[in-house]
Design a protein around this motif. Structure first.
Motif, PDB file in Angstrom:
ATOM      1  N   LYS A  32       0.833  -1.212   0.000  1.00 37.49           N
ATOM      2  CA  LYS A  32       0.000   0.000   0.000  1.00 37.49           C
ATOM      3  C   LYS A  32       0.865   1.259   0.000  1.00 37.49           C
ATOM      4  O   LYS A  32       0.508   2.261  -0.611  1.00 37.49           O
ATOM      5  N   SER A  33       2.004   1.187   0.683  1.00 35.60           N
ATOM      6  CA  SER A  33       2.894   2.346   0.738  1.00 35.60           C
ATOM      7  C   SER A  33       3.540   2.627  -0.613  1.00 35.60           C
ATOM      8  O   SER A  33       3.876   3.766  -0.918  1.00 35.60           O
ATOM      9  N   LEU A  34       3.717   1.598  -1.417  1.00 40.43           N
ATOM     10  CA  LEU A  34       4.416   1.750  -2.698  1.00 40.43           C
ATOM     11  C   LEU A  34       3.495   1.881  -3.909  1.00 40.43           C
ATOM     12  O   LEU A  34       3.974   2.141  -5.010  1.00 40.43           O
ATOM     13  N   VAL A  56       7.508   5.719   0.730  1.00 42.09           N
ATOM     14  CA  VAL A  56       8.867   5.264   1.045  1.00 42.09           C
ATOM     15  C   VAL A  56       9.223   5.674   2.482  1.00 42.09           C
ATOM     16  O   VAL A  56       9.804   4.889   3.232  1.00 42.09           O
ATOM     17  N   LYS A  57       8.834   6.881   2.868  1.00 43.52           N
ATOM     18  CA  LYS A  57       9.060   7.332   4.254  1.00 43.52           C
ATOM     19  C   LYS A  57       8.309   6.453   5.244  1.00 43.52           C
ATOM     20  O   LYS A  57       8.832   6.131   6.316  1.00 43.52           O
ATOM     21  N   GLN A  58       7.096   6.052   4.883  1.00 44.01           N
ATOM     22  CA  GLN A  58       6.320   5.173   5.762  1.00 44.01           C
ATOM     23  C   GLN A  58       7.028   3.842   5.951  1.00 44.01           C
ATOM     24  O   GLN A  58       7.085   3.316   7.062  1.00 44.01           O
ATOM     25  N   MET A  62       8.316   2.199   9.409  1.00 45.23           N
ATOM     26  CA  MET A  62       7.796   0.915   9.891  1.00 45.23           C
ATOM     27  C   MET A  62       8.916   0.028  10.416  1.00 45.23           C
ATOM     28  O   MET A  62       8.704  -0.764  11.326  1.00 45.23           O
ATOM     29  N   ALA A  63      10.069   0.132   9.808  1.00 43.93           N
ATOM     30  CA  ALA A  63      11.155  -0.804  10.078  1.00 43.93           C
ATOM     31  C   ALA A  63      12.306  -0.092  10.773  1.00 43.93           C
ATOM     32  O   ALA A  63      13.091   0.599  10.135  1.00 43.93           O
ATOM     33  N   VAL A 100      15.003   9.697   0.788  1.00 43.99           N
ATOM     34  CA  VAL A 100      14.746   8.844   1.948  1.00 43.99           C
ATOM     35  C   VAL A 100      15.724   7.676   1.901  1.00 43.99           C
ATOM     36  O   VAL A 100      15.453   6.653   1.272  1.00 43.99           O
ATOM     37  N   PRO A 101      16.864   7.807   2.551  1.00 43.91           N
ATOM     38  CA  PRO A 101      17.826   6.704   2.501  1.00 43.91           C
ATOM     39  C   PRO A 101      17.312   5.475   3.248  1.00 43.91           C
ATOM     40  O   PRO A 101      16.854   5.575   4.387  1.00 43.91           O
ATOM     41  N   LEU A 102      17.336   4.335   2.581  1.00 47.29           N
ATOM     42  CA  LEU A 102      16.995   3.064   3.210  1.00 47.29           C
ATOM     43  C   LEU A 102      18.283   2.292   3.433  1.00 47.29           C
ATOM     44  O   LEU A 102      19.261   2.485   2.710  1.00 47.29           O
TER      45      LEU A 102
END
Length: 123
Positions: A32-34, A56-58, A62-63, A100-102
């Motif tokens: 849903k976020s993507l 992407v921020k969500q 979440m993690a 938003v760095p992952l």
């Protein structure tokens, strides 16, 4: 005496809520976020829209633990593999485009079990 008992129960309930681990998420939450990112990921939009970057921020929010990041990584990988027309370069560059760095790349080919080995060693 009953008032004291009720107060103790209320305080214990409040403490439980404060120390309860973060709310679990599912791959459906990640999907849903993507969903707003699909036009960009398949090449029909030149840039990701704001709602995509918010998603992407969500996911990043979440993690927070290593296990949650590994779970989110697996969900993102599964989502990427559901759609054969996703452009790999768009997917891997999405976090950068959104600012938003992952701690893991968005990729169909990532091994989510090994990409966090360095993170575990430094913990």
């Amino acid at each position: 005496m009953m008032k004291v008992y009720v107060c103790v129960v209320v305080v214990l309930a409040m403490v439980q809520l404060m120390v309860e681990p973060s709310q679990a998420f599912t791959c459906s939450d990640v999907d849903k976020s993507l969903v707003q990112c699909m036009p960009y990921l398949v090449g029909s939009a030149p840039q990701p829209v704001t709602a995509c970057c918010d998603g992407v921020k969500q996911i990043k929010g979440m993690a927070t633990t290593t296990d949650e990041k590994r779970q989110a990584c697996g969900c993102v990988k599964d989502a990427a593999n559901k759609y054969q027309n996703i452009k790999e370069d768009a997917a891997s560059g999405l976090p950068t485009k959104c600012g938003v760095p992952l701690s893991y790349p968005i990729s169909k080919n990532i091994d989510c079990n090994t990409c966090f080995v360095m993170e575990l060693r430094s913990a």
